[in-house]
Enzyme design. Structure first.
Site, PDB file in Angstrom:
ATOM      1  CB  SER A   1      78.204  34.133  56.063  1.00 31.48           C
ATOM      2  OG  SER A   1      76.952  33.931  56.651  1.00 31.48           O
TER       3      SER A   1
ATOM      4  CE1 TYR B   1      78.686  28.899  55.188  1.00 26.47           C
ATOM      5  CE2 TYR B   1      77.213  30.186  56.589  1.00 26.47           C
ATOM      6  CZ  TYR B   1      77.913  30.025  55.399  1.00 26.47           C
ATOM      7  OH  TYR B   1      77.836  31.000  54.447  1.00 26.47           O
TER       8      TYR B   1
ATOM      9  CE  LYS C   1      81.568  30.985  53.871  1.00 29.77           C
ATOM     10  NZ  LYS C   1      82.096  31.043  52.509  1.00 29.77           N
TER      11      LYS C   1
HETATM   12  N1  UFG Z   1      62.293  29.482  57.033  1.00 33.20           N
HETATM   13  C1  UFG Z   1      61.033  28.951  57.221  1.00 33.20           C
HETATM   14  N2  UFG Z   1      60.679  27.857  56.482  1.00 33.20           N
HETATM   15  C2  UFG Z   1      61.523  27.275  55.587  1.00 33.20           C
HETATM   16  C3  UFG Z   1      62.811  27.831  55.396  1.00 33.20           C
HETATM   17  C4  UFG Z   1      63.170  28.942  56.153  1.00 33.20           C
HETATM   18  O1  UFG Z   1      60.234  29.438  58.030  1.00 33.20           O
HETATM   19  O2  UFG Z   1      61.142  26.269  54.962  1.00 33.20           O
HETATM   20  C5  UFG Z   1      62.678  30.672  57.829  1.00 33.20           C
HETATM   21  C6  UFG Z   1      63.882  30.436  58.692  1.00 33.20           C
HETATM   22  O3  UFG Z   1      63.507  29.860  59.920  1.00 33.20           O
HETATM   23  C7  UFG Z   1      64.447  31.851  58.840  1.00 33.20           C
HETATM   24  C8  UFG Z   1      64.079  32.514  57.495  1.00 33.20           C
HETATM   25  O4  UFG Z   1      63.052  31.698  56.934  1.00 33.20           O
HETATM   26  O5  UFG Z   1      63.781  32.516  59.854  1.00 33.20           O
HETATM   27  C9  UFG Z   1      65.244  32.564  56.539  1.00 33.20           C
HETATM   28  O6  UFG Z   1      65.811  31.279  56.462  1.00 33.20           O
HETATM   29  P1  UFG Z   1      66.887  30.846  55.381  1.00 33.20           P
HETATM   30  O7  UFG Z   1      67.184  29.410  55.579  1.00 33.20           O
HETATM   31  O8  UFG Z   1      66.468  31.285  54.026  1.00 33.20           O
HETATM   32  O9  UFG Z   1      68.155  31.766  55.740  1.00 33.20           O
HETATM   33  P2  UFG Z   1      68.967  31.934  57.100  1.00 33.20           P
HETATM   34  O10 UFG Z   1      68.635  33.300  57.629  1.00 33.20           O
HETATM   35  O11 UFG Z   1      68.794  30.790  58.006  1.00 33.20           O
HETATM   36  O12 UFG Z   1      70.460  31.856  56.566  1.00 33.20           O
HETATM   37  C10 UFG Z   1      70.895  32.551  55.388  1.00 33.20           C
HETATM   38  C11 UFG Z   1      72.026  31.782  54.734  1.00 33.20           C
HETATM   39  C12 UFG Z   1      73.216  31.730  55.662  1.00 33.20           C
HETATM   40  C13 UFG Z   1      73.588  33.143  56.067  1.00 33.20           C
HETATM   41  C14 UFG Z   1      72.411  33.869  56.645  1.00 33.20           C
HETATM   42  C15 UFG Z   1      72.761  35.305  56.910  1.00 33.20           C
HETATM   43  O13 UFG Z   1      71.593  30.468  54.389  1.00 33.20           O
HETATM   44  O14 UFG Z   1      74.301  31.129  55.005  1.00 33.20           O
HETATM   45  O15 UFG Z   1      71.321  33.829  55.728  1.00 33.20           O
HETATM   46  O16 UFG Z   1      71.668  36.037  57.389  1.00 33.20           O
HETATM   47  F1  UFG Z   1      74.569  33.113  56.991  1.00 33.20           F
END
Ligand code: UFG
Length: 323
Positions: free
Chosen positions: A116, A140, A144
């Protein structure tokens, strides 16, 4: 090639199984169905119900003889890993060590890990390449990294060959509609947007509008799961032919803001998708964008299906049938 996918009934695993099947490989799936779905297991795949913590069962299935193992069985909620690190250390680290050591014992010496972008932590520069320092900001991401370190040791000491694929934001669904079962309890942005679109949720919260980005919302690199899946096939061939280890990023190289995702979803689904701005989510970096130049050089891999339209449309095709 005979390929065994640990965690192959999950969202990414199902797409990986399709990519191997499309190439004509023999595919086995080992899964405890905790978040995966049996309905997504394709015809022609041999399914083994089991948990990666069950060393005896893992060993029994590996003894059937496999050329390559792909390890997609892990816990992946970064927020949860900060509250329950014990669970993550057991399942992600100990579980991976069971798989690595049993693969070696069974003579399955090619190993592909779902890693990741969370291994990098807060970016020091963009786009992030594989030389970027690895300082995970959540447990997490650390798990990894710990698995990668063990892969290096077992390679040095026991001759394992491994490819670690550092995914950025996996998104989208098979465009041919072969995967219809949704991920169980997804917490990621696009599934949440889709749940608002189908009326399962009334509204969504955009976590923070005061980041130093084009529109104040976080930037991520969304990569289509079918593109990710293709990289596993390329990595399996690479290990077989080159007999060299590999750690590569897999991303589209394009940064998209949360607002842009929500806007594209409104346009492509024709739904209102109510949203409001909320507090920043702890641990969220403002921008994450990958350089996948190394994947291109080593695997001839490039994201091809990862434009926002494709990602949203293919996801909507699955969600709109859930009503
Ligand atoms: N977000 C919102 N509202 C929500 C959910 C998410 O605004 O209800 C925002 C988050 O704050 C973030 C973006 O959307 O800015 C993406 O969020 P995600 O939860 O979809 O993904 P993340 O970037 O946090 O994490 C994902 C995977 C991880 C991985 C990462 C790598 O879940 O396992 O991408 O970039 F490590």
């Amino acid at each position: 090639m005979r390929v065994l996918l640990f965690g192959g009934a999950g969202y990414i695993g199902t797409h990986v199984s399709l990519a191997f099947l499309d190439r004509g490989d023999t595919v086995g799936i080992y899964d405890n169905l905790s978040t995966g779905r049996e309905e997504n297991i394709q015809q022609g795949v041999k399914f083994y119900f089991g948990d990666i913590m069950d060393r005896k069962r893992v060993s029994e299935v590996l003894s059937e003889g496999w050329d390559c193992a792909v390890h997609l069985a892990a816990l992946k909620a970064a927020g949860e890993s900060m509250k329950e690190p014990e669970k993550y250390s057991t399942y992600n680290i100990t579980g991976s060590l069971i798989l690595i050591t049993e693969c070696l014992r069974a003579g399955c010496n090619n190993f592909i890990l779902s890693s990741s972008a969370a291994t990098y932590g807060e970016p020091e520069y963009l786009p992030i390449d594989e030389k970027h320092p690895t300082n995970p900001t959540n447990y997490y991401g650390y798990t990894k990294l710990a698995i990668e370190e063990n892969l290096k040791w077992f390679s040095r000491l026991k001759g394992l060959k491994f490819a670690s694929l550092r995914y950025f934001n996996a998104a989208g669904y098979d465009e041919k509609g072969r995967v219809m079962g949704l991920e169980i309890n997804p917490l990621n942005l696009i599934p949440i947007v889709m749940e608002v679109a189908i009326g399962k949720r009334e509204k969504m919260v955009i976590y923070g509008d005061d980041y130093d980005t084009i529109d104040g919302t976080c930037i991520r690199d969304y990569v289509h799961v079918t593109d990710l899946a293709r990289a596993h096939v390329a990595a399996a061939s690479y290990l077989e032919k080159e007999k060299e280890n590999l750690i590569v990023n897999l991303g589209s190289g394009k940064g998209i803001s949360v607002n842009e995702i929500v806007g594209a979803a409104r346009r492509l689904t024709g739904k209102e998708i109510k949203s409001e701005y909320g507090q920043r989510r702890a641990g969220d970096p403002a921008k994450l964008v990958a350089s996948s130049a190394l994947a291109e050089e080593k695997l001839g891999w490039k994201a091809e299906k990862s434009d926002v339209e494709n990602i949203i449309k293919s996801t909507w095709n699955v969600y709109k049938r859930q009503k």
